[in-house]
Design a protein around this motif. Structure first.
Motif, short mmCIF file in Angstrom:
data_model
loop_
_atom_site.label_atom_id
_atom_site.label_comp_id
_atom_site.label_asym_id
_atom_site.label_seq_id
_atom_site.Cartn_x
_atom_site.Cartn_y
_atom_site.Cartn_z
N ILE A 1 0.86 -1.19 0.00
CA ILE A 1 0.00 0.00 0.00
C ILE A 1 0.89 1.24 0.00
N ASP A 2 0.54 2.22 -0.83
CA ASP A 2 1.29 3.47 -0.91
C ASP A 2 0.31 4.64 -0.89
N ASN A 3 -0.20 4.93 0.28
CA ASN A 3 -1.19 6.00 0.41
C ASN A 3 -0.57 7.39 0.31
N ASN A 4 0.74 7.53 0.61
CA ASN A 4 1.36 8.86 0.54
C ASN A 4 2.04 9.11 -0.81
N ASN A 5 1.89 8.18 -1.76
CA ASN A 5 2.29 8.38 -3.16
C ASN A 5 3.76 8.74 -3.34
N ASP A 6 4.64 8.05 -2.60
CA ASP A 6 6.07 8.27 -2.82
C ASP A 6 6.71 7.06 -3.52
N ASN A 7 5.88 6.13 -3.98
CA ASN A 7 6.31 4.90 -4.67
C ASN A 7 7.03 3.94 -3.73
N PHE A 8 6.90 4.14 -2.41
CA PHE A 8 7.45 3.21 -1.44
C PHE A 8 6.31 2.65 -0.59
N THR A 9 6.48 1.42 -0.16
CA THR A 9 5.46 0.80 0.69
C THR A 9 5.32 1.58 1.99
N ASP A 10 4.07 1.85 2.37
CA ASP A 10 3.83 2.55 3.64
C ASP A 10 4.15 1.65 4.83
N VAL A 11 3.87 0.35 4.71
CA VAL A 11 4.08 -0.61 5.78
C VAL A 11 4.83 -1.81 5.21
N THR A 12 5.80 -2.29 5.96
CA THR A 12 6.60 -3.42 5.53
C THR A 12 5.75 -4.67 5.40
N LEU A 13 5.97 -5.41 4.32
CA LEU A 13 5.30 -6.69 4.15
C LEU A 13 6.05 -7.75 4.95
N GLN A 14 5.29 -8.63 5.62
CA GLN A 14 5.92 -9.58 6.53
C GLN A 14 5.24 -10.94 6.46
N GLU A 15 6.03 -11.96 6.67
CA GLU A 15 5.52 -13.30 6.94
C GLU A 15 6.43 -13.91 7.99
N ARG A 16 5.86 -14.37 9.09
CA ARG A 16 6.68 -14.94 10.15
C ARG A 16 5.94 -16.08 10.83
N ILE A 17 6.73 -16.97 11.40
CA ILE A 17 6.18 -18.05 12.20
C ILE A 17 7.08 -18.25 13.40
#
Length: 730
Positions: A276-292
């Motif tokens: 998701i890039d709600n602030n339109n800077d072409n960077f992810t707003d929140v880091t994508l994660q997968e963990r166990i």
């Protein structure tokens, strides 16, 4: 006649057996308490009360039993009964444990003691508190603890640490069951891997704890206490999702292995895979994660109730943030910028009470942490192994309570940065002694000292003193003073040293940091005749640092300069907590902190980066029993912080605005063994890009000279809804 006698005997036996039951009613303030837990210790058998507060055990053999009734937020009640071929009715009336003031804590003195009796102030936060704002990890869960602030250190990969009273994360030691599991490398990355389903409570000590815990416990201690398998539910599940498609699963279950062992298993799985890039800077707003994360704890029955437990944890996390078009084929390359972190951890910890008449314990822990990270085209590979062993002897004498201990810590660390030319191998030998002296009925004095020998830095001495005065049973005055020390490895602690275009400059051999602290604490509890409870606690503190290592962003905007401070650093402040519990379902915890941090370098004063001068937080809950509904409103507020600018011409504000994160949750509890909950997080939709031209400098050219992602002070995630379900079998 013979047959009649046999039939009569069988009927009598059947009748007697059918009457061999235990039943009763659970109430709170003499009102029915639904879904309370009732547990028979000797049979390891438990049930829940129904919606009318009624419970029943059937087919119970004759004998002597210990039966306990408990419910989250209430004081447990235990009764002993004798059962002999007859039904028994046992009722329980539970009293609200308003603020856990009678809680048994271990963090302040390394041994169990009532929170009201310990000379060292310890704050306790149970799972009931953590559930009022459900999160996927303990890092976020601490955001509503007064004086404790989770701090994000990178706009892109969202790694972070925990600040206590304005001191940065590396000054906070995080332990699991008192063992230094989460430290150094894992302070940055490992806090998100502890299954919440296994947490019994979190104990927080503010101020130096180095005399008991050694290096890293300079600013404070966060001790995560896991549940004992015997007291844990048979099965628990907590599953929730958010409107951002964050999915979290927490599972826990226990089982008996033969007659001598009980095991508890917890699993946490988290997944967020929606760029998701709600602030339109072409960077992810929140880091994508997968963990166990998989946690397994064993308790073994021994003679005379001696303690023996063994636990282990496996953890894996894959997280990335960066340009929206990034994928794993770009990892480590120069075409599309991304920060990708693979983390693998193995942990083992154990506690064994020696089979002696004296109260002696042996404890140990071992961790192995492997880090494989890329920041654009910068590769960071690190490996850390820690072995820790400790012996303690708790000896009670007339008017004295002695604690004698010895510890050994071995740490191996290696990475591929220019600062680490060869693997660092550190051995620390420690002895410590603590004496709690009963001067009079209401006066206690605690004296403690610790000696550490570090093979790289030599001898380190850390004394402390504490005094407690109870003028009444509802008032406690405490004074604590002590020293702390910290041995630094920059690249395990400061993420900014690895991201962006700034060059890392280390101007000298870094010496251990030392601190001196004094803390005044007052706790007051009042119970009014109308049933209202009021608890008040306030603390004032002063901390002084020598040789503090502070990253210098100001001298050269293209560099981060590290050196021991040529001067001193200090922080002084005051904080307070107010707890209110009413008989009509309203509860509130409100806290505030005001502080004045300062660095003095070569006679010039400056304000530390990312340190607020005031903050507040609150948790307000309202229970509506006839609707089986609870409402929780939580929030925090932070004052301005100085932020790291690239230059005097940087258009971004030098100070953050006043900002607040607020949440609301509704929990429905009518369905047996189930809780349904949902609500809204960040209801004000606050994000740090508001009023700022941009957050990431040089986002259009992330491999250029002006790229920097260290301008971050708050989560860059706006309003979102959440919905979850909890299921528990006792």
């Amino acid at each position: 006649m013979y047959k009649i006698l046999i039939y009569t005997t069988l009927l009598f036996s059947l009748f007697s057996y059918s009457q061999n039951s235990i039943s009763g009613k659970i109430t709170a303030d003499h009102e029915p308490l639904a879904f309370a837990s009732i547990y028979i210790k000797e049979l390891r058998k438990g049930v829940e009360s129904n919606e009318n507060g009624l419970y029943e055990f059937k087919e119970i053999p004759s004998g002597s039993y210990t039966i306990t009734a408990s419910y989250i937020g209430f004081k447990s009640v235990t009764k002993k009964i004798q059962l002999a071929n007859i039904g028994v009715t046992i009722h329980f009336n539970l009293i609200e444990d308003a603020s856990n003031l009678e809680e048994v804590v271990v963090s302040g003195t390394l041994k169990p003691v009532s929170r009201m009796e310990t000379p060292v102030p310890v704050e306790v936060y149970t799972t009931a508190f953590l559930k009022k704002n459900p999160t996927s990890n303990i890092f976020e869960a601490l955001q509503n603890v007064n004086g404790v602030r989770p701090q994000l250190n990178c706009n892109i990969c969202n790694t972070g640490d925990i600040h206590i009273n304005g001191l940065e994360g590396p000054y906070t030691m995080v332990t699991i069951d008192g063992m230094p599991i989460v430290s150094a490398l894992s302070t940055v990355y490992g806090l998100s891997g502890i299954p919440n389903s296994l947490i019994d409570r979190v104990e927080v000590v503010k101020g130096p704890a180095s005399s008991l815990y050694g290096s890293e416990a300079v600013g404070g201690l966060i001790n995560i206490i896991t549940k004992k398998p015997l007291n844990a539910p048979k099965f628990s599940a907590d599953i929730f999702s958010t409107s951002w498609l964050e999915n979290n699963i927490d599972l826990g279950w226990k089982s008996s292995v033969g007659k001598k062992a009980t095991t508890l298993i917890g699993i946490n799985y988290y997944n967020y895979n929606q760029p998701i890039d709600n602030n339109n800077d072409n960077f992810t707003d929140v880091t994508l994660q997968e963990r166990i994360s998989i946690f397994n704890k064993w308790n073994f029955d021994r003679k005379n109730n001696k303690e023996f437990s063994v636990a282990g944890r496996l953890f894996y996390e894959d997280r990335w943030g960066g340009e929206m078009q990034w994928n794993k084929s770009h990892r480590g390359g120069s075409e599309v910028y991304g920060e990708s972190i693979y983390t693998k951890r193995v942990e083992i910890l154990s506690k064994y009470q020696l089979p002696t008449s004296e109260d002696m314990y042996l404890s140990f822990s071992m961790t192995a942490h492997d880090q494989n990270s890329v920041y654009g085209n910068t590769v960071y590979l690190a490996n850390q192994k820690i072995a820790f062993g400790q012996y303690t002897w708790d000896k009670k004498l007339e008017n004295h309570n002695l604690l004698l201990g010895a510890a050994f810590r071995y740490q191996y660390y290696n990475d591929n940065t220019p600062a680490t030319t060869s693997a660092e191998k550190t051995s620390i030998y420690s002895v410590f002694l603590q004496d709690e002296i009963k001067l009079a009925e209401k006066h206690h004095l605690l004296l403690g000292t610790r000696y550490d020998y570090n093979n790289n830095h030599g001898s380190i001495f850390t004394p402390r003193i504490a005094y407690k005065w109870n003028p009444t049973e509802n008032d406690v005055f405490r004074i604590n003073a002590g020293t702390g020390f910290r041995i630094v490895n920059l690249f395990t602690e400061d993420h900014a040293a690895l991201t962006g275009s700034r060059d890392v400059i280390i101007t000298e051999d870094l010496k251990p940091e030392t601190s001196y602290n004094i803390n005044f604490n007052y706790l007051k509890k009042i119970r009014f005749e109308n049933g209202i409870f009021l608890g008040f606690e306030t603390s004032a503190w002063y901390t002084y640092f020598n040789n503090q290592i502070i990253p210098d962003y100001d001298t050269n905007p293209n560099q981060i300069i590290y050196s021991n401070l040529n001067g001193y650093a200090q922080t002084l402040g005051i904080s307070g907590n107010i707890d209110v519990v009413t008989p009509f379902g309203l509860k509130a915890i409100v806290g505030f902190t005001i502080m004045e941090p300062k660095n003095v370098q070569n006679g010039v004063n400056s304000t530390p980066i990312l340190t607020e001068k005031y903050s507040a937080n609150w948790t307000i809950s309202y229970d509506i029993p006839k609707w089986f509904l609870s409402i929780d409103y939580t929030g925090n507020l932070y004052g301005p912080m100085r932020l790291p600018l690239l230059s005097d011409s940087d258009p971004r504000p030098e100070y953050s605005p006043i900002w607040s994160l607020q949440n609301i949750q509704f929990t429905y509890k009518k369905i047996r063994s189930f809780e349904l909950y949902g609500g809204v997080k960040n209801i004000l939709n606050w994000t740090p890009n508001k009023g700022t031209p941009f957050l990431i400098s040089g986002a259009a050219d992330p491999f250029g000279d002006n790229f920097d992602a260290t301008y971050i002070y708050a989560p860059n995630q706006g309003i979102r809804g959440f919905l979850g379900i909890r299921y528990t079998i006792y």
